[in-house]
Scaffold this active site. Structure first.
Site, mmCIF file in Angstrom:
data_model
loop_
_atom_site.group_PDB
_atom_site.id
_atom_site.type_symbol
_atom_site.label_atom_id
_atom_site.label_comp_id
_atom_site.label_asym_id
_atom_site.label_seq_id
_atom_site.Cartn_x
_atom_site.Cartn_y
_atom_site.Cartn_z
ATOM 1 N N HIS A 144 0.844 -1.191 0.000
ATOM 2 C CA HIS A 144 0.000 0.000 0.000
ATOM 3 C C HIS A 144 0.882 1.244 0.000
ATOM 4 C CE1 HIS A 144 0.504 0.968 4.359
ATOM 5 N NE2 HIS A 144 0.484 -0.341 4.543
ATOM 6 N N ASP A 198 -0.487 4.396 0.861
ATOM 7 C CA ASP A 198 -0.932 5.382 1.849
ATOM 8 C C ASP A 198 -0.160 5.166 3.143
ATOM 9 O OD1 ASP A 198 -2.531 2.936 2.297
ATOM 10 O OD2 ASP A 198 -3.490 4.110 3.870
ATOM 11 N N ASP A 205 6.564 1.088 6.001
ATOM 12 C CA ASP A 205 5.128 0.767 6.001
ATOM 13 C C ASP A 205 4.353 1.764 5.147
ATOM 14 O OD1 ASP A 205 2.658 -0.294 6.715
ATOM 15 O OD2 ASP A 205 2.528 0.868 8.563
ATOM 16 N N GLU A 224 -5.184 1.571 3.164
ATOM 17 C CA GLU A 224 -5.003 0.516 4.160
ATOM 18 C C GLU A 224 -4.924 1.078 5.571
ATOM 19 O OE1 GLU A 224 -3.115 -2.259 6.887
ATOM 20 O OE2 GLU A 224 -2.269 -0.343 6.216
ATOM 21 N N GLU A 225 -4.205 2.186 5.738
ATOM 22 C CA GLU A 225 -4.006 2.739 7.076
ATOM 23 C C GLU A 225 -5.296 3.305 7.670
ATOM 24 O OE1 GLU A 225 -1.519 2.049 8.639
ATOM 25 O OE2 GLU A 225 0.301 2.111 7.436
ATOM 26 N N HIS A 246 4.318 3.688 12.304
ATOM 27 C CA HIS A 246 3.227 4.440 12.939
ATOM 28 C C HIS A 246 3.736 5.416 13.996
ATOM 29 C CE1 HIS A 246 -0.313 1.536 11.803
ATOM 30 N NE2 HIS A 246 0.598 1.612 10.850
#
Length: 457
Positions: A90, A92, A123, A156-157, A422
């Site tokens: 992904h 995003d 990520d 996705e996030e 994150h």
């Protein structure tokens, strides 16, 4: 070894991978227009589409998904009658959080202490480069020996389910014999790992109201019901004294039987301050991968600077619950809603709204694709494959498992503990990117060979 030429080719491709990852990281592709302009996601999606087109992919398309975001799809045909592998990542990313806490700008890839720092570096924009580097290496050695589909998600996030619903409406699009989800991570740097379980997620917004408007705390405090105090009491009820999750009706007694996570390693990986205890009881693996866990991820309340001595009329919070395999996200949302309503003191008015959800996932680690991946990881790392759980969620996994029950789903990726995904100062290990790109290239070869051998047996 058969992978030595591939290893040399992958190594030669790493400078290009760094340059391209820097460009991709520069796009602030947070799929939340309340915080970031849509243009960041559009630029990232366009970059991925152009990259796939340059690699000879056919049917490259920007898919408009029902949540208002775009996913990128492409198809690279292989030999006739060859199996099909779907590669997922992904583009995003999470918001950068406190930009002042970053040691370098979050959307500028920066090398420091042997790692590359930037939001999305691990990520999962690094996952996009992992797939591209593996395919480029194979192209220099005769091409991919199978059909390859690539899908790069745009939300996705956020957990808004756009790609899941698109796939359900177009079930033929992502059909494959094996699916490599490039959004997990090794247990630690240098330990080749596949992820066998993912915790699902429920994201709930709760709003509390007690008064028609704020009141002077000197004139009314002590009698007037404080919405912020009510919210604090409600949130505190979600954990017991040890910090373990205590949502009414939600079993929190599961145990983990896979690789163990020593407490001292976890404290170091999580950067827990000296003298601060860990939450919950039982094994670290059980708490991370086999039990639900609740986290208050945001609170709407007056900031300290500028606050007035007032009794608050309203307050709100965003609450996340991670749930392991064996739990159902919808039922978890119902239990959390009921718990919050029951915990509200003084008859406070409570509104609860679901903001996102994803089901937990359990992989079949006995499949032929896992055997091929174990061999590929051994080639790339010189070590045996480890099997671990992951506390995060990838909502698409269950959708793919439901749509394609015979497909073999593997989870690998760059989000090992040092990556700090994150969080501020997210980074990726270039050595991990190189080794995983090699492992994926070798896997694609081995998997094609194993399917061909099975077909002629």
């Amino acid at each position: 070894m058969p992978s030595v030429p591939l290893a040399e080719t992958v190594a030669s491709l790493m400078p290009r991978a760094r340059t391209e990852l820097a460009e991709l990281v520069s796009y602030a592709s947070v799929a939340d227009e309340r915080q970031f302009p849509r243009s960041g996601c559009e630029k990232a999606a366009g970059w991925v589409a152009a990259a796939l087109g340059a690699e000879g992919f056919q049917d490259v398309a920007l898919l408009d998904t029902p949540d208002g975001t775009q996913s990128v799809y492409g198809y690279l045909p292989g030999p006739a009658d060859a199996p099909t592998v779907l590669l997922y990542a992904h583009y995003d990313v999470q918001p950068p959080l406190d930009e002042s806490a970053w040691l370098s700008p979050p959307f500028e890839l920066t090398e420091r202490d042997g790692r590359w720092y930037g939001r999305g570096a691990a990520d999962c924009k690094g996952g996009v480069l992992m797939h591209l580097t593996a395919l480029r290496a194979l192209r220099e050695h005769g091409g991919a020996p199978l059909n390859v589909k690539v899908i790069v998600e745009g939300s996705e996030e956020q957990g808004t389910g756009g790609l899941e619903r698109y796939a359900e409406a177009h079930p033929e699009l992502l059909a494959a014999d094996a699916i490599v989800i490039g959004d997990a991570g090794n247990f630690r740097v240098g330990t080749p790992t596949v992820t066998s379980t993912l915790r699902g997620m429920v994201l709930m917004e709760v709003r509390v109201a007690t008064l028609e408007g704020n009141l002077h705390s000197g004139q009314f405090g002590g009698v007037a019901p404080d919405a912020l105090a009510a919210l604090i009491a409600m949130l505190a009820s979600l954990r017991d004294e040890s910090g373990a999750t205590t949502v009414d009706g939600l079993d929190a007694s599961g145990e983990w039987s896979g690789i163990e996570y020593p407490e001292e390693d976890f404290r170091r990986d999580a950067k827990v301050l000296d003298g601060v205890g860990l939450t919950g009881t039982g094994s670290i693996g059980g708490r991370l991968w086999a039990r639900p866990s609740v986290t208050v991820v945001g609170i709407d309340a007056p900031p300290v600077i500028g606050a007035t001595p007032s009794v608050q009329a309203t307050a709100g919070a965003l609450v996340s619950v991670r749930v392991p395999p064996g739990f159902e996200a919808g039922r978890t949302a119902e239990l959390l809603t009921a718990h919050l309503r029951a915990a509200a003191p003084w008859g406070a008015e409570v509104e609860v709204a679901l903001r996102g959800s994803g089901q937990p996932f359990q992989a079949d680690t006995t499949s032929p694709a896992y055997a091929a991946m174990a061999e590929a990881m051994r080639d790339a790392y010189g070590e045996e494959l480890a099997v671990a759980g992951q506390g995060g969620s990838i909502p698409l996994c269950n959708t793919l498992a439901t749509l394609y029950p015979r497909a073999e789903i593997l989870l690998i990726g760059l989000s090992e503990p040092e990556a700090q995904i994150h969080a501020v100062n997210e980074s990726v290990s270039p050595q991990e990117l190189e080794r995983l790109s090699l492992a994926e290239a070798v896997f694609l070869r081995r998997y094609a060979e194993s399917k061909s051998a099975a077909a002629t047996a």
